[in-house]
Design a protein around this motif. Structure first.
Motif, PDB file in Angstrom:
ATOM      1  N   ASP A  82       3.996   3.626  -2.404  1.00 40.34           N
ATOM      2  CA  ASP A  82       4.819   3.790  -3.593  1.00 40.34           C
ATOM      3  C   ASP A  82       6.222   3.309  -3.243  1.00 40.34           C
ATOM      4  N   GLY A 124       0.740 -12.088  -7.762  1.00 38.67           N
ATOM      5  CA  GLY A 124       0.292 -11.480  -6.512  1.00 38.67           C
ATOM      6  C   GLY A 124       1.227 -10.373  -6.068  1.00 38.67           C
ATOM      7  N   ASP A 163       0.826  -1.214   0.000  1.00 39.45           N
ATOM      8  CA  ASP A 163       0.000   0.000   0.000  1.00 39.45           C
ATOM      9  C   ASP A 163       0.862   1.266   0.000  1.00 39.45           C
ATOM     10  N   GLY A 205       1.214  -7.340  -8.453  1.00 37.57           N
ATOM     11  CA  GLY A 205      -0.084  -6.679  -8.304  1.00 37.57           C
ATOM     12  C   GLY A 205      -0.114  -5.791  -7.073  1.00 37.57           C
ATOM     13  N   ILE A 206       0.378  -6.303  -5.967  1.00 34.60           N
ATOM     14  CA  ILE A 206       0.357  -5.503  -4.738  1.00 34.60           C
ATOM     15  C   ILE A 206       1.394  -4.390  -4.777  1.00 34.60           C
ATOM     16  N   ILE A 207       2.624  -4.712  -5.120  1.00 37.50           N
ATOM     17  CA  ILE A 207       3.667  -3.705  -4.908  1.00 37.50           C
ATOM     18  C   ILE A 207       3.775  -2.690  -6.038  1.00 37.50           C
ATOM     19  N   ASP A 208       3.260  -3.051  -7.217  1.00 32.92           N
ATOM     20  CA  ASP A 208       3.336  -2.110  -8.333  1.00 32.92           C
ATOM     21  C   ASP A 208       1.966  -1.744  -8.917  1.00 32.92           C
ATOM     22  N   GLY A 209       0.939  -2.551  -8.652  1.00 37.16           N
ATOM     23  CA  GLY A 209      -0.346  -2.315  -9.319  1.00 37.16           C
ATOM     24  C   GLY A 209      -0.249  -2.597 -10.811  1.00 37.16           C
ATOM     25  N   ILE A 210       0.558  -3.591 -11.147  1.00 39.72           N
ATOM     26  CA  ILE A 210       0.819  -3.881 -12.569  1.00 39.72           C
ATOM     27  C   ILE A 210       0.574  -5.368 -12.857  1.00 39.72           C
ATOM     28  N   VAL A 211       0.034  -5.648 -14.030  1.00 35.32           N
ATOM     29  CA  VAL A 211      -0.072  -7.015 -14.524  1.00 35.32           C
ATOM     30  C   VAL A 211       1.051  -7.201 -15.546  1.00 35.32           C
TER      31      VAL A 211
END
Lengths: 472, 472
Positions: B83, B287, B81, B290-296
């Motif tokens: 940057d 996972g 949660d 997704g959590i640490i960057d908000g990226i797929v």
């Protein structure tokens, strides 16, 4: 004399501006209510019929599953990885679904939820007058709705065709919902409550929707309804009325505080804002809509305007699980990826969505959603000695909340107390026999499968082809 | 005489064009190898020292976690949660991390993985010569790499600053990696193998990267490396070399079949295609990223060109769990939502990514990843009577695979066999004491936390502020 005193716990009350975390806290319970919460030394009453030492455990409000169809759980795993989830996967099988299958499957589904920390189930299915007996027996808190629609028997509707609506079907289902309301609303000091549950604006006439609303007003309950739940619904609305769902609902006076708008999958940002501003609640089913549509619903837009957002696990034929830990984690990560922002939907906000904000969305914040004196005693105990919760730190940075949301899978929930009663202890259900429930459910499922064998293969669905290819 | 015969199971072999599912199947094991798999009646040998009746259970290949840092598991839940995950969350705490904490935390982390069905761990951390002893003791299959970089002690690097590189640090770590290779590569008939593990192209000089490659050639092993793992890395590469990671690696001869390219978070479609076409493997950590960057990450692009894609759980400080069921589900749903297509990354493809395709990515497809005669006996037994797997149907549509991928959480794994040995039975670890491991880990974590108290608060990180606001 108290009935239950839980002590030495990390209590997450979900009260106040933050999460109201009390290290080495205690919670006392008498009857079905919470008496006190705080440091052990601060408690007025300490004598209890039973004490639970919750050292190395988290005590928190039970999770609220704001949208679940337990009656179709018996079709788990039969519709995903396909286009047109409903027509292409669910409905072909649903033709073989019988009442016994719905009821027996529902029981296993409720057990699944309780074992993952769900204490309140907004169950939306039929025949709810039978399904509700499972909630009564197991001891869950249930907010139930008997689904109302005017849809003739399922299974033969092609993608893109306007559904035929049958007012006689609607009146029968409406009557069932009224009977449910009269018989069950307020059962056991309100442990079971009823809502009205029109299935969607596309599945019934305006007249029936307005009749439903009058009943909801009379009983002072909410209306639990799928809204903009997919391109299928929008297509139906445009074909039938020449407008999209939310505009239609606003015009007929449906967008207000009584509405629990489920999904909003296809709602635009403007439409979502309107739903929030009118005072309606949003119920977000991240796992389900992710699988069956590949879509992240517009919850990020909704929470700009309202905190009345709750999470739901939806249904097992397409989610495929009913587990609020799963929903919390998916809600956060899908929204992070949608926003390309790791700060989006942080753990503390998502925990609110499964507890206190869900209670607000349901209009039940005086009863559930947090641990506070006078509220119903719905609490869960989570083991922080489980590897997925390891280690548990409180200083200089507490890691409990992120690990509950991002690491726990639900199996860390050790005990569940609902309405003051221990419903699960050390992962064993108290009031029902889990093994027997699964066995009876399995037998009912095999009967459904046997009936489906008669017609399923000839339908040549996407998944039946994949099975022939050896992929399933 | 066989050592072990498992019968009456739904065997998912992961062999052949489909998934090679055998209802009412049997698997026989002698020593550390699979002897036969098929219908019970078809087996040549049936006498065994031990039989397991796996009625109502699935027997499948153990899951492969192709990228995990067990040595930082003890920092679980301390960086999300936010940057700049590394600089903003992980590194401040990592300053207080000691060797004891790494080793004790690693043990709990391996237990977590095994309990969720992981049998092969590509463990990437240091001090690997100590961590590897945990794998040796518990009985896991491990493909280990001692992380090599030229980074001075962590904790004081500001976002955006070019890291200083220290060749002396690099030479020491390179030496450690060589020692590990000489001591452990091939241990116990290859149950433990070593790879070279340069941390990333941004964290060391070209000279050291080339030295590493020579060693990998000599031992005929792969190179396990983070590649394009975030905007932080790309920024460093552009500042230092004036080019992006993948172009740089191609120019120095690093893009080939020896490379296991982890993450590719920031790789463009063109770059991803190049990695696949050069024969390198991709390790996808859905996972975690997704959590640490908000990226797929661009796995959808990769699998257009290569099947050598494996999944990894990465690390507990930011995922926050190490559970391959979690990775399978996230991999599918995140990619469905990214493509806005519910057919993307179907359950059967994702199951391959955690088993046979992972084995291919690691160059170990002759040994693991499927149930076939002559392969190592790494198999897991999953209970289909668990509510999340309910019901289990085989006809007219089998629902087992979707429920494994989309519903199971890992706690349905009942027993785990690695290299022919039962490592977990009825959810109880055999070779180590789980309770004691967690207790020792917790004590080590509290020591780290105590050291961190001396400086952490003054750093005023995003998360320490949230804690002050009562949100954590």
């Amino acid at each position: 004399m108290l009935d239950l005193l839980i002590k030495n716990a990390t209590v997450i009350t979900m009260e106040g501006k933050g999460l109201g975390i009390i290290p080495n806290g205690a919670v006392s319970i008498k009857g079905n209510k919470i008496v006190e919460v705080g440091k052990y030394d601060s408690l007025t009453y300490k004598k209890a019929h039973r004490e639970i030492d919750a050292e190395n455990k988290v005590v928190m409000p039970g999770l609220i599953d704001a949208h679940i169809h337990t009656g179709i759980a018996i079709l788990r795993g039969l519709s995903q990885d396909v286009d047109n989830w409903m027509e292409g996967g669910l409905w072909p099988f649903a033709k073989a679904l019988d009442e016994q299958g719905r009821i027996k499957g529902s029981m296993v589904n409720i057990i699944e939820g309780i074992k993952a920390g769900t204490t309140t189930f907004c169950d939306y299915d039929n025949p709810m007058d039978k399904i509700v007996e499972n909630h009564a027996a197991i001891g869950s808190r249930a907010v139930v709705a008997d689904t109302i629609n005017e849809m003739p028997e399922k299974g033969d509707i092609k993608v893109g065709e306007l559904y035929p609506l049958d007012p006689a079907v609607g009146q029968q289902k409406f009557k069932n919902a009224l009977n449910l309301m009269e018989k069950w609303h307020g059962y056991k000091d309100g442990r079971i409550r009823c809502l009205m549950g029109p299935q969607g604006p596309d599945m019934m006439s305006k007249e029936l929707l307005l009749e439903v609303k009058e009943v909801a007003k009379k009983y002072n309950t909410k209306i639990h309804m799928h809204v903009a739940q997919g391109d299928r619904e929008i297509l139906q609305m445009e074909k039938r009325y020449g407008k999209r769902s939310i505009q239609y609902l606003d015009e007929i006076g449906y967008l207000d505080e009584m509405l629990l708008a489920v999904h909003l999958t296809e709602a635009t940002a403007e439409e979502t804002k309107l739903v929030a501003q009118r005072g309606a609640s949003m119920i977000l089913c991240s796992g389900s809509i992710g699988i069956i549509d590949g879509i992240v619903p517009p919850a990020a837009e909704f929470i700009k305007h309202s905190e009345r957002l709750a999470l739901g696990s939806d249904q097992a034929p397409g989610n495929n699980c009913n587990n609020m830990f799963n929903e919390m984690k998916f809600t956060s990560i899908l929204n992070k990826c949608n926003a390309k922002d790791p700060k989006a939907f942080p753990s503390w906000e998502v925990l609110k969505m499964a507890t206190i904000n869900a209670a607000k969305a349901l209009g039940m914040e005086d009863e559930i959603g947090s641990i506070a004196p006078g509220k119903k005693a719905d609490v869960i105990i989570v083991d922080t000695k489980s590897p997925a919760m390891f280690p548990a730190l409180h200083s200089p940075q507490r890691n409990i909340v992120p690990n509950l949301v991002y690491s726990a899978s639900g199996s860390e929930v050790e005990s569940v107390i609902i309405d003051g009663k221990v419903v699960m202890e050390d992962r064993k259900l108290i009031s029902v026999d889990e093994k027997q429930a699964v066995q009876e459910g399995q037998e009912a499922a095999e009967k459904i499968a046997k009936r489906a064998e008669e017609f399923y293969d000839s339908m040549e669905t996407t998944l039946s082809k994949k099975m022939k290819e050896g992929l399933l």
